[in-house]
Design a protein around this motif. Sequence first.
Motif: not given
Length: 102
Positions: A25-29, A37-39, A67-78
Motif C-alpha cells: 500500500p502507498s502512504d496511508t497517512s 479500515q477497508i485496507i 474507488g479511492d483506494l483502487v485509484e491509489r493502488g491500495d486495494v485491488v478489485a477483481g
Amino acid sequence: MTRGRTRPNAPNLNLVTQIRASATPSDTSSLSPEHLQIIEICSVPLSVAEVAAYLNVPLVVVKVLIGDLVERGDVVAGGLFQTSEITDTKLLQAVLDGIRRI
C-alpha cells in the motif's frame, strides 16, 4: 466520508466484486479512518457487500471509498482471488458431494 461524491472512481464495482488489499500500500497517512479500515479488513479478499456490512455504512459510500483506494493502488478489485486457506480435503469433498446431490 465521501465529500459529497455519489459515484465511485473505479468502474464495475458491484455487490460481488472481490476486494483485496495490495501487497504494497502507498502512504496511508492522508487516508480517513474508513479507508484504513477497508485496507485492514481486506487483507483477506472480501466482496463489496461484505465490506459494507463490516463497516456498517451504505453500499454507495463503500463503493466510493473503495474507488479511492483502487485509484491509489491500495486495494485491488477483481474476480475471485485464490487463497490457500482451505486445506481440509474432507471439507472440499463434502462440498463437492453436496453439489452433486443438487
